[in-house]
Design a protein around this motif. Structure first.
Motif, PDB file in Angstrom:
ATOM      1  N   UNK A 115      42.242  24.845 -33.657  1.00  0.00           N
ATOM      2  CA  UNK A 115      42.359  26.013 -32.775  1.00  0.00           C
ATOM      3  C   UNK A 115      41.841  25.674 -31.377  1.00  0.00           C
ATOM      4  N   UNK A 116      40.668  25.056 -31.325  1.00  0.00           N
ATOM      5  CA  UNK A 116      40.084  24.718 -30.024  1.00  0.00           C
ATOM      6  C   UNK A 116      40.952  23.718 -29.269  1.00  0.00           C
ATOM      7  N   UNK A 117      41.373  22.662 -29.933  1.00  0.00           N
ATOM      8  CA  UNK A 117      42.172  21.628 -29.270  1.00  0.00           C
ATOM      9  C   UNK A 117      43.525  22.163 -28.818  1.00  0.00           C
ATOM     10  N   UNK A 118      44.142  23.004 -29.640  1.00  0.00           N
ATOM     11  CA  UNK A 118      45.459  23.543 -29.295  1.00  0.00           C
ATOM     12  C   UNK A 118      45.405  24.361 -28.011  1.00  0.00           C
ATOM     13  N   UNK A 215      53.517  15.921 -38.687  1.00  0.00           N
ATOM     14  CA  UNK A 215      54.116  15.460 -37.442  1.00  0.00           C
ATOM     15  C   UNK A 215      55.579  15.842 -37.343  1.00  0.00           C
ATOM     16  N   UNK A 216      56.300  15.711 -38.458  1.00  0.00           N
ATOM     17  CA  UNK A 216      57.719  16.095 -38.473  1.00  0.00           C
ATOM     18  C   UNK A 216      57.877  17.592 -38.235  1.00  0.00           C
ATOM     19  N   UNK A 246      51.769  22.175 -31.142  1.00  0.00           N
ATOM     20  CA  UNK A 246      52.808  22.069 -32.160  1.00  0.00           C
ATOM     21  C   UNK A 246      52.413  21.062 -33.242  1.00  0.00           C
ATOM     22  N   UNK A 247      51.751  19.992 -32.840  1.00  0.00           N
ATOM     23  CA  UNK A 247      51.257  19.025 -33.811  1.00  0.00           C
ATOM     24  C   UNK A 247      50.209  19.673 -34.717  1.00  0.00           C
ATOM     25  N   UNK A 248      49.335  20.483 -34.120  1.00  0.00           N
ATOM     26  CA  UNK A 248      48.320  21.190 -34.899  1.00  0.00           C
ATOM     27  C   UNK A 248      48.964  22.192 -35.851  1.00  0.00           C
ATOM     28  N   UNK A 249      49.983  22.927 -35.370  1.00  0.00           N
ATOM     29  CA  UNK A 249      50.669  23.889 -36.225  1.00  0.00           C
ATOM     30  C   UNK A 249      51.360  23.188 -37.392  1.00  0.00           C
TER      31      UNK A 249
END
Length: 273
Positions: A115-118, A215-216, A246-249
Motif C-alpha cells: 500500500x505504501x509503495x504503490x 507480474x503477469x 499495478x505490480x503490487x495489485x
C-alpha cells in the motif's frame, strides 16, 4: 453466538488494519519529503496544529471532522480515510484467507508495504530504497521463520529461505530484462530501477511461481488501465504511468487466488502432469 464472536473479531482486525493504514499515510507523505516518520506527531499540513486523539481515529476522525481541519478549516484529502479503510479491508481479507497462522502476520506486513509503495510511486514515480530494501529483508526473514515453523527443521527453514532468494533474484532479472528490452524498443527509459527492486521484494515474499503470476496479472491490469485512460483522453500517450501500483495489485491477486489460478491453468492445459 459464534456469528457475533466472528463479527467482533473481524471488526477488531479492521480497526487494526485501519490504524496501520493511518501510519501508512504518514509514511506515504513523509518518506518522499525526507521527513522523519516519528517526529513531529500527526498534524494539519496547513496550520501545523497537532491532531488530538479524537481527530486521529482512523476513518471516523475524518468523518467527525467532515473532511476539514478543526482549527483552520483546510480540507483534508479523502484519500486519508480511503487508505485507512482499504488497509483494514486487506487485513480482514488476509485473515479470512489464512486464519490464525504465521502467514496472516507475515502477509499483513506485506500488504502494508505494498500500500505504501504503490501510493508513493503513484505520487512521485519513485519507489524509495528504504522501503523496498527493508521489505526484501523482512520477506526473506519471514520465509526463514515460516520454513522453521512448518517443518521444525533447519533444513526446512533453509529450503524456504532459498525459495525466497530465488524469487528475489528472478524478480530483479525479469524486470531489468523487461526494462532493457523496452528501452531498446522505445528508444527511451521504459521502466524505473525501483520496479525491479519491488519485484525482488515480491519474489522474496511469494516465491518465483506467484511472482511470475503476479507480474503477469500486473501487466494485464496496467495495460487495460493505461490503454483505457489513453483511449478516453485522460492521459496523453507519452505520459509516464507508474508500474509499481499495478505490480503490487497483481501480487495481491496472486497472494489470494494464485494457487487456484495456477491449479486451474494446469488442469486445463496440462491435465496429465
Amino acid at each position: 453466538m459464534e456469528l457475533l464472536l466472528n463479527g467482533v473479531i473481524y471488526l477488531f482486525i479492521f480497526a487494526l488494519g485501519a490504524a496501520i493504514g493511518s501510519f501508512l499515510n504518514v509514511i506515504i507523505y513523509r518518506i518522499p519529503a525526507g521527513v522523519s516518520i516519528l517526529h513531529p506527531p500527526s498534524r494539519c499540513p496547513q496550520c501545523h496544529h497537532r491532531l488530538g486523539w479524537g481527530e486521529n481515529i482512523p476513518v471516523l476522525g475524518w468523518l467527525k471532522l467532515r473532511g476539514k481541519c478543526k482549527h483552520c478549516q483546510s480540507p483534508i484529502a479523502v484519500r486519508y480515510p480511503l487508505v485507512e479503510a482499504a488497509t483494514g479491508l486487506l487485513f480482514m481479507l488476509v485473515f479470512w484467507q489464512f486464519g490464525y497462522t504465521l502467514e496472516t502476520l507475515g502477509y499483513w506486513a506485506l500488504v502494508s508495504w505494498l500500500v505504501a509503495l504503490s501510493l508513493i510511486d503513484w505520487d512521485t514515480y519513485t519507489l524509495p530504497n528504504p522501503l523496498t530494501q527493508s521489505g526484501l529483508v523482512v520477506g526473506l526473514g519471514f520465509m526463514l521463520v515460516w520454513g522453521w515453523q512448518e517443518t521444525g527443521m533447519v533444513s526446512g527453514a533453509i529450503l524456504q529461505l532459498m525459495r525466497g532468494v530465488v524469487g528475489a533474484v528472478l524478480g530483479v532479472w525479469l524486470l531489468d530484462s523487461i526494462a532493457f528490452i523496452g528501452a531498446i524498443a522505445l528508444g527511451k527509459t521504459a521502466m524505473g530501477a525501483g520496479d525491479a527492486k519491488l519485484a525482488a521484494l515480491l519474489g522474496a515474499w511469494l516465491g518465483w511461481k506467484l511472482l511470475l503470476l503476479g507480474g503477469f496479472l500486473g501487466c494485464v491490469v496496467g495495460a487495460l488501465v493505461g490503454g483505457g485512460a489513453i483511449a478516453l483522453n485522460l492521459v496523453e500517450r507519452a505520459s509516464p504511468i507508474p508500474f509499481g501500483p499495478f505490480l503490487a495489485l497483481g501480487a495481491i491477486l496472486a497472494l489470494f487466488w494464485g494457487d487456484f489460478i495456477l491449479s486451474t491453468y494446469q488442469s486445463l492445459f496440462f491435465p496429465t502432469i
